[in-house]
Design a protein around this motif. Structure first.
Motif, PDB file in Angstrom:
ATOM      1  N   VAL A  22      49.903  13.289  22.097  1.00  0.00           N
ATOM      2  CA  VAL A  22      51.110  12.837  21.401  1.00  0.00           C
ATOM      3  C   VAL A  22      50.951  11.531  20.623  1.00  0.00           C
ATOM      4  O   VAL A  22      51.871  11.140  19.918  1.00  0.00           O
ATOM      5  N   ASP A  23      49.820  10.874  20.732  1.00  0.00           N
ATOM      6  CA  ASP A  23      49.673   9.574  20.067  1.00  0.00           C
ATOM      7  C   ASP A  23      50.033   9.603  18.587  1.00  0.00           C
ATOM      8  O   ASP A  23      50.623   8.654  18.083  1.00  0.00           O
ATOM      9  N   GLU A  24      49.702  10.663  17.883  1.00  0.00           N
ATOM     10  CA  GLU A  24      50.039  10.777  16.472  1.00  0.00           C
ATOM     11  C   GLU A  24      51.129  11.816  16.229  1.00  0.00           C
ATOM     12  O   GLU A  24      51.297  12.302  15.115  1.00  0.00           O
ATOM     13  N   GLY A  25      51.876  12.133  17.281  1.00  0.00           N
ATOM     14  CA  GLY A  25      52.938  13.116  17.174  1.00  0.00           C
ATOM     15  C   GLY A  25      54.086  12.643  16.293  1.00  0.00           C
ATOM     16  O   GLY A  25      54.379  11.448  16.213  1.00  0.00           O
ATOM     17  N   TYR A  26      54.716  13.595  15.649  1.00  0.00           N
ATOM     18  CA  TYR A  26      55.866  13.317  14.791  1.00  0.00           C
ATOM     19  C   TYR A  26      56.977  12.681  15.628  1.00  0.00           C
ATOM     20  O   TYR A  26      57.358  13.214  16.671  1.00  0.00           O
ATOM     21  N   GLU A  27      57.485  11.535  15.176  1.00  0.00           N
ATOM     22  CA  GLU A  27      58.546  10.792  15.865  1.00  0.00           C
ATOM     23  C   GLU A  27      58.217  10.586  17.343  1.00  0.00           C
ATOM     24  O   GLU A  27      59.069  10.711  18.225  1.00  0.00           O
ATOM     25  N   ARG A  28      56.956  10.267  17.605  1.00  0.00           N
ATOM     26  CA  ARG A  28      56.433  10.142  18.963  1.00  0.00           C
ATOM     27  C   ARG A  28      57.312   9.315  19.894  1.00  0.00           C
ATOM     28  O   ARG A  28      57.680   9.743  20.981  1.00  0.00           O
ATOM     29  N   ASP A  29      57.647   8.084  19.492  1.00  0.00           N
ATOM     30  CA  ASP A  29      58.378   7.192  20.383  1.00  0.00           C
ATOM     31  C   ASP A  29      59.757   7.737  20.731  1.00  0.00           C
ATOM     32  O   ASP A  29      60.186   7.670  21.888  1.00  0.00           O
ATOM     33  N   ALA A  30      60.456   8.281  19.761  1.00  0.00           N
ATOM     34  CA  ALA A  30      61.780   8.849  20.009  1.00  0.00           C
ATOM     35  C   ALA A  30      61.690  10.059  20.930  1.00  0.00           C
ATOM     36  O   ALA A  30      62.512  10.220  21.842  1.00  0.00           O
ATOM     37  N   VAL A  31      60.691  10.902  20.708  1.00  0.00           N
ATOM     38  CA  VAL A  31      60.520  12.094  21.546  1.00  0.00           C
ATOM     39  C   VAL A  31      60.186  11.695  22.976  1.00  0.00           C
ATOM     40  O   VAL A  31      60.776  12.212  23.934  1.00  0.00           O
ATOM     41  N   VAL A  32      59.254  10.769  23.149  1.00  0.00           N
ATOM     42  CA  VAL A  32      58.879  10.324  24.501  1.00  0.00           C
ATOM     43  C   VAL A  32      60.093   9.700  25.201  1.00  0.00           C
ATOM     44  O   VAL A  32      60.322   9.934  26.388  1.00  0.00           O
TER      45      VAL A  32
END
Length: 184
Positions: A22-32
Motif C-alpha cells: 500500500v505504500d504507493e496506493g491511491y489515497e493511501r493515508d485516507a484508506v488506511v
C-alpha cells in the motif's frame, strides 16, 4: 443470506495492508485511516478482525515490506492468514478460521483492488459467504504504464460492479465506511 449453515456472524477481513503493497496506493493515508476506524469499531462491537498477509518471491515473509502498516495495530488474539495467491481462501486456513468463529458474512477492506480484493470477494461468494466491500477502504497502485486504467477508475468500477453482485442465497454489496453494519 449466506448459504453456510450455522454461520450467523460477520468478520472484518483486512487484506494485504502491508508496507510494500500500500505504500504507493491511491489515497493511501485516507484508506488506511478508514481501515483503522473500522478495525476499532469491529473490536468495540465484538466482531472478529481477521488479517491477511501476502508473501511471494517479491514480498518476503518477515521483511519490513511484508509487515502490516504501522498505523494499524494487530492484536495478538486476532488471527493472521498467510497467503501466496490473490484469493485469500486459496491454499490457506481462512475457511477454518472463519468456521471456528461462525462467520458467514465478510466485510472486506484492503489492497489491491484489482488483484487480491477482487479475487477474495469472488472467492468468498463462490464458497457460500456474503461479502460486502467497503468502497472507501480499499486501494491499488497506478498500473497505467502497463496498460491498466487509473487507480481511481479501478476503485470506482469495482465499487460499482460489486454493489450488484449476488448468487443464489448469497449477496455482495458495496457500502462506504460510515455505512458499515456489522450486524448484517
Amino acid at each position: 443470506m449466506t448459504t453456510l449453515d450455522n454461520r450467523p456472524n460477520t468478520a472484518l477481513l483486512v487484506v494485504d495492508v502491508q508496507n510494500a503493497v500500500v505504500d504507493e496506493g491511491y489515497e493511501r493515508d485516507a484508506v488506511v485511516a478508514k481501515i483503522g476506524g473500522l478495525v476499532g469499531r469491529a473490536r468495540r462491537e465484538g466482531v472478529p478482525v481477521v488479517w491477511v498477509q501476502h508473501s511471494d518471491d517479491g514480498l518476503v515473509r518477515g521483511s519490513e515490506e511484508w509487515r502490516i502498516v504501522g498505523e494499524l495495530n494487530q492484536e495478538e488474539a486476532e488471527p493472521v492468514v498467510e497467503k501466496s495467491y490473490g484469493d485469500s481462501f486459496e491454499d490457506t486456513d481462512l475457511e477454518k478460521v472463519l468456521a471456528e468463529r461462525g462467520v458467514g458474512r465478510l466485510v472486506v477492506v484492503g489492497a489491491e483492488t484489482d488483484a487480491c480484493i477482487r479475487s477474495t470477494l469472488h472467492g468468498a461468494i463462490v464458497r457460500g459467504y456474503d461479502a460486502t466491500l467497503v468502497g472507501d477502504a480499499h486501494t491499488t497502485v497506478d498500473k497505467t504504464e502497463w496498460g491498466g486504467i487509473a487507480p481511481e477508475l479501478v476503485i470506482a468500477h469495482t465499487n460499482l460492479y460489486w454493489r450488484y453482485q449476488a448468487a443464489p442465497g448469497r449477496k455482495g454489496g458495496t457500502v462506504m465506511s460510515e455505512d458499515v453494519d456489522f450486524s448484517g
